[in-house]
Design a protein around this motif. Structure first.
Motif, short mmCIF file in Angstrom:
data_model
loop_
_atom_site.label_atom_id
_atom_site.label_comp_id
_atom_site.label_asym_id
_atom_site.label_seq_id
_atom_site.Cartn_x
_atom_site.Cartn_y
_atom_site.Cartn_z
N UNK A 145 8.56 6.09 74.79
CA UNK A 145 9.38 6.76 75.80
C UNK A 145 8.87 8.10 76.25
N UNK A 146 8.17 8.84 75.37
CA UNK A 146 7.64 10.16 75.77
C UNK A 146 6.11 10.16 75.71
N UNK A 147 5.51 8.98 75.66
CA UNK A 147 4.04 8.90 75.72
C UNK A 147 3.56 9.39 77.08
N UNK A 148 2.30 9.83 77.14
CA UNK A 148 1.78 10.40 78.38
C UNK A 148 0.29 10.13 78.52
N UNK A 149 -0.15 10.08 79.76
CA UNK A 149 -1.57 10.03 80.07
C UNK A 149 -2.12 11.45 80.09
N UNK A 150 -3.31 11.63 79.57
CA UNK A 150 -3.93 12.95 79.55
C UNK A 150 -5.27 12.88 80.28
N UNK A 151 -5.62 14.02 80.84
CA UNK A 151 -6.93 14.15 81.50
C UNK A 151 -7.85 14.94 80.59
N UNK A 152 -9.03 14.43 80.27
CA UNK A 152 -9.94 15.16 79.38
C UNK A 152 -10.18 16.59 79.86
N UNK A 153 -10.05 17.53 78.95
CA UNK A 153 -10.26 18.94 79.28
C UNK A 153 -9.04 19.63 79.83
N UNK A 154 -7.95 18.91 80.08
CA UNK A 154 -6.71 19.50 80.60
C UNK A 154 -5.63 19.36 79.54
N UNK A 155 -4.93 20.46 79.26
CA UNK A 155 -3.91 20.47 78.20
C UNK A 155 -2.53 20.12 78.77
N UNK A 156 -1.72 19.48 77.93
CA UNK A 156 -0.31 19.22 78.26
C UNK A 156 0.51 20.45 77.89
N UNK A 157 1.66 20.60 78.56
CA UNK A 157 2.49 21.80 78.36
C UNK A 157 3.93 21.50 77.99
N UNK A 158 4.34 20.27 78.09
CA UNK A 158 5.73 19.92 77.79
C UNK A 158 5.97 19.95 76.28
N UNK A 159 7.09 20.53 75.89
CA UNK A 159 7.48 20.53 74.47
C UNK A 159 8.38 19.32 74.22
N UNK A 160 7.92 18.42 73.38
CA UNK A 160 8.70 17.22 73.07
C UNK A 160 8.25 16.68 71.73
N UNK A 161 9.02 15.76 71.18
CA UNK A 161 8.70 15.17 69.89
C UNK A 161 9.81 15.39 68.88
N UNK A 162 9.53 15.07 67.63
CA UNK A 162 10.50 15.22 66.54
C UNK A 162 10.15 16.45 65.72
N UNK A 163 11.16 17.24 65.40
CA UNK A 163 10.99 18.59 64.87
C UNK A 163 9.99 18.69 63.72
N UNK A 164 10.17 17.93 62.67
CA UNK A 164 9.35 18.09 61.47
C UNK A 164 7.92 17.60 61.66
N UNK A 165 7.65 16.91 62.76
CA UNK A 165 6.31 16.37 63.01
C UNK A 165 5.56 17.17 64.09
N UNK A 218 8.85 16.40 53.13
CA UNK A 218 8.09 16.89 54.28
C UNK A 218 7.33 18.17 53.89
N UNK A 219 6.17 18.41 54.49
CA UNK A 219 5.40 19.61 54.13
C UNK A 219 6.02 20.90 54.64
N UNK A 220 6.79 20.82 55.72
CA UNK A 220 7.39 22.02 56.31
C UNK A 220 8.89 21.82 56.39
N UNK A 221 9.63 22.58 55.60
CA UNK A 221 11.07 22.42 55.51
C UNK A 221 11.74 23.78 55.65
N UNK A 222 13.03 23.75 55.96
CA UNK A 222 13.81 24.97 56.11
C UNK A 222 15.27 24.66 56.21
N UNK A 223 16.09 25.70 56.16
CA UNK A 223 17.54 25.51 56.20
C UNK A 223 18.02 25.10 57.58
#
Length: 459
Positions: free
Chosen positions: A167-187, A218-223
Motif C-alpha cells: 500500500x505504501x510501496x513506491x517507485x524510486x529514481x536512481x540518485x533521487x531521494x524520497x521525502x515522504x515519512x511513512x512506515x511502522x514506528x519501530x522499523x 525490538x532494538x529501539x524501545x521507549x515509553x
C-alpha cells in the motif's frame, strides 16, 4: 521527491466478483476491510479475496491505496511476493483475489516461538532478502517491512514466506531521494526520519526484524513514540554486550550490525546480505569444511494458532493462572498456620483463666474454713467441699504421674501437653505450702472423718 505510482490500475473488472467466485468464510477483518475465502466457480481453486470499502471524502482513501497496491502486484512475479489473480470493483467495494495462506502472520509466529535459533532466523531472512533484491532491482521500495506483512503458507517453521501489503510501496529514481515519512514506528530507518532516503530503508527494517527474532525484543524501545524516535536517531547498540547476552557467533553479530548501520551508504544491500556468511552458511545448511554454529538454548516452540493481527496471549494467561494458584496455596497454608497458632493461644489463655479461677475458689474456701477473730471457726461451713476434694485429687494424681515419667517420655510428648503439664506443676508448687496439696485421697477422707467427729462432739 514524492513517491509515484506505477501507472493506471491494471485489469479492473467492473462486474460482480461473485460471477467468477463463490465467497466463503471470514479469514480476517480490520478497520478498513476484510479477507474472505473464495473458490473459483470453474476451476474450483481455493483463493482469498481482500475486500476494501470505498469511503469518498475520507482523509485516507483506502480503496485507492488498495488499487495502487494491486497496480504493483499486477507487474510482479516472485514466489515470495503475493500474487494478484483478479481485481473487481462495484459502487461500494473493491475486491482483490489473492493467494490464500494458511500459516498466519510471521509476527504471530515470532511471538509463539519467543526466540529463534540462528539457522531458523537465517532461513526466514534469506526469503525476505531474495524478495527485496527482486524489488530493488526494479527500483521499487516496499517501505513497510515488518512481521505483520509476511504470511506463512502453512503452519510450519519451514513454510515458504509470502510478502504482502504494498500500500505504501513506491517507485524510486536512481540518485533521487524520497521525502515522504511513512512506515511502522519501530522499523523506521534514521534517514527516513530526515526525509532523505532510498531503498536502503528496507534493509534497516530487515535488521530490526532479525533482531526481534534472535533476541525476542525490538532494538529501539521507549515509553512513548517520542522516546522510540529518539532511540532510533541516536542510540548506539553495544554489540559486545549483545554478544555476551546471547551465545551467537561473530558472523551473526556482524550481519545484524551491518544491517543496522546508521549510514545508509555503508549498510548492506539485499544482494550483499544474501552473500554474507551468516546467510550462505546457515540458510543453505552449511559450507563445506566449516562447522555449524552453536544455536542458543531456547524453549521448545509452541504449536501455531490461527489468530492474525494480534499477539497470542494464551501462554501468559496460563502462566498467570498457575502463579495465582500457587499464591493461593501458599496463602491458604499461611492462614491455616495462623489459625492453629491462634487456637493454641486461646487454649492456653482458657487454661490460665481456669487455673486462676480454681486458685481463687480454693483460697475462698480456705478463708471460709479458717477460724474467726475470736479464735473459733465459723459454724456450719465444712472444711472441704466434695468438688474441691475431687479436683485436688485429680491434680495430685497428674502431678505424681508427671514427676514419675522419664525425661525421654517428656521429650517425645506433644508440645501442648508438655505446656499444660508444666503449667500444672507451677500451679501446684505455688500452693505447696498448703497441707491440702500434700495429702492423698485416703488422708483427705481421714481428715474429713476426724473433722466431722470433732464438730459433732462440740455440738
Amino acid at each position: 521527491m514524492k513517491a509515484s505510482p506505477m501507472g493506471n490500475v491494471c485489469g479492473v473488472r467492473r462486474r460482480d466478483v461473485r460471477d467468477d467466485y463463490n465467497l466463503g468464510r471470514l479469514l480476517g477483518q480490520g478497520a478498513f476491510g476484510q479477507v474472505r475465502e473464495c473458490i473459483h466457480r470453474t476451476t474450483r481453486e481455493l483463493f482469498a479475496v481482500k475486500i476494501v470499502e470505498k469511503k469518498p471524502g475520507a482523509k485516507w482513501n483506502h480503496a485507492q491505496l488498495f488499487k495502487k497496491e494491486c497496480d504493483f502486484l499486477a507487474e510482479l512475479d516472485h514466489p515470495t511476493i503475493i500474487r494478484l489473480h483478479g481485481l473487481y470493483e462495484d459502487h461500494q467495494f473493491v475486491y482483490g483475489v489473492i493467494d490464500k495462506c494458511e500459516g498466519g502472520e510471521l509476527l504471530t509466529f515470532i511471538k509463539e516461538m519467543k526466540q529463534f535459533t540462528e539457522r531458523e532466523a537465517a532461513k526466514i531472512c534469506r526469503q525476505i532478502l531474495d524478495a527485496l533484491k527482486y524489488l530493488h532491482s526494479r527500483n521499487i521500495v516496499h517501505r513497510d517491512i515488518k512481521g505483520e506483512n509476511f504470511l506463512l503458507q502453512k503452519k510450519s517453521i519451514d513454510s515458504p514466506l509470502i510478502m504482502i501489503d504494498f500500500g505504501i510501496a513506491a517507485k524510486v529514481t536512481p540518485g533521487v531521494h524520497l521525502e515522504e515519512t511513512c512506515g511502522s514506528l519501530k522499523y523506521l530507518a534514521p534517514e527516513l526520519l530526515k526525509k532523505r532516503y532510498g531503498v536502503e530503508v528496507d534493509l534497516w527494517a530487515v535488521g530490526v526484524l532479525m533482531y526481534l527474532m534472535l533476541y525476542g525484543r525490538y532494538p529501539f524501545i521507549g515509553e512513548d513514540q517520542a522516546a522510540i524516535l529518539k532511540e532510533i536517531e541516536g542510540h548506539q547498540i553495544d554489540w559486545s554486550l549483545h554478544n555476551m547476552e546471547k551465545p551467537y557467533s561473530e558472523k551473526t553479530i556482524d550481519f545484524l550490525s551491518s544491517l543496522l548501520e546508521r549510514n545508509p551508504e555503508k549498510r548492506l544491500t539485499a544482494d550483499e546480505a544474501l552473500k554474507h556468511p551468516f546467510i550462505r552458511k546457515l540458510a543453505s545448511g552449511g559450507i563445506e569444511g566449516e562447522g555449524q554454529f552453536d544455536p542458543p538454548t531456547r524453549e521448545a516452540p509452541q504449536p501455531m494458532r490461527s489468530s492474525t493481527k494480534a499477539f497470542s496471549v494464551a501462554e501468559d494467561v496460563l502462566q498467570s493462572a498457575a502463579d495465582q494458584a500457587a499464591a493461593a496455596t501458599r496463602e491458604k497454608s499461611r492462614t491455616k498456620s495462623m489459625a492453629e497458632r491462634e487456637a493454641q493461644d486461646v487454649e492456653e489463655k482458657l487454661e490460665k483463666l481456669q487455673m486462676k479461677h480454681e486458685k481463687k475458689e480454693v483460697a475462698g474456701r480456705r478463708s471460709s474454713a479458717s477460724p474467726t477473730s475470736s479464735g473459733r471457726r465459723q459454724s456450719g461451713l465444712p472444711l472441704f467441699s466434695p468438688g474441691s476434694v475431687r479436683r485436688i485429687s485429680i491434680k495430685d494424681r497428674l502431678f505424681r504421674a508427671d514427676t514419675s515419667a522419664g525425661a525421654e517420655n517428656r521429650r517425645h510428648s506433644s508440645t501442648p501437653s508438655r505446656r499444660r503439664s508444666s503449667m500444672m506443676q507451677r500451679f501446684i508448687r505455688r500452693k505447696s505450702t498448703s497441707t491440702v496439696h500434700t495429702i492423698d485421697d485416703k488422708r483427705l477422707k481421714g481428715v474429713l472423718v476426724s473433722a466431722n467427729g470433732e464438730e459433732n462432739g462440740r455440738r
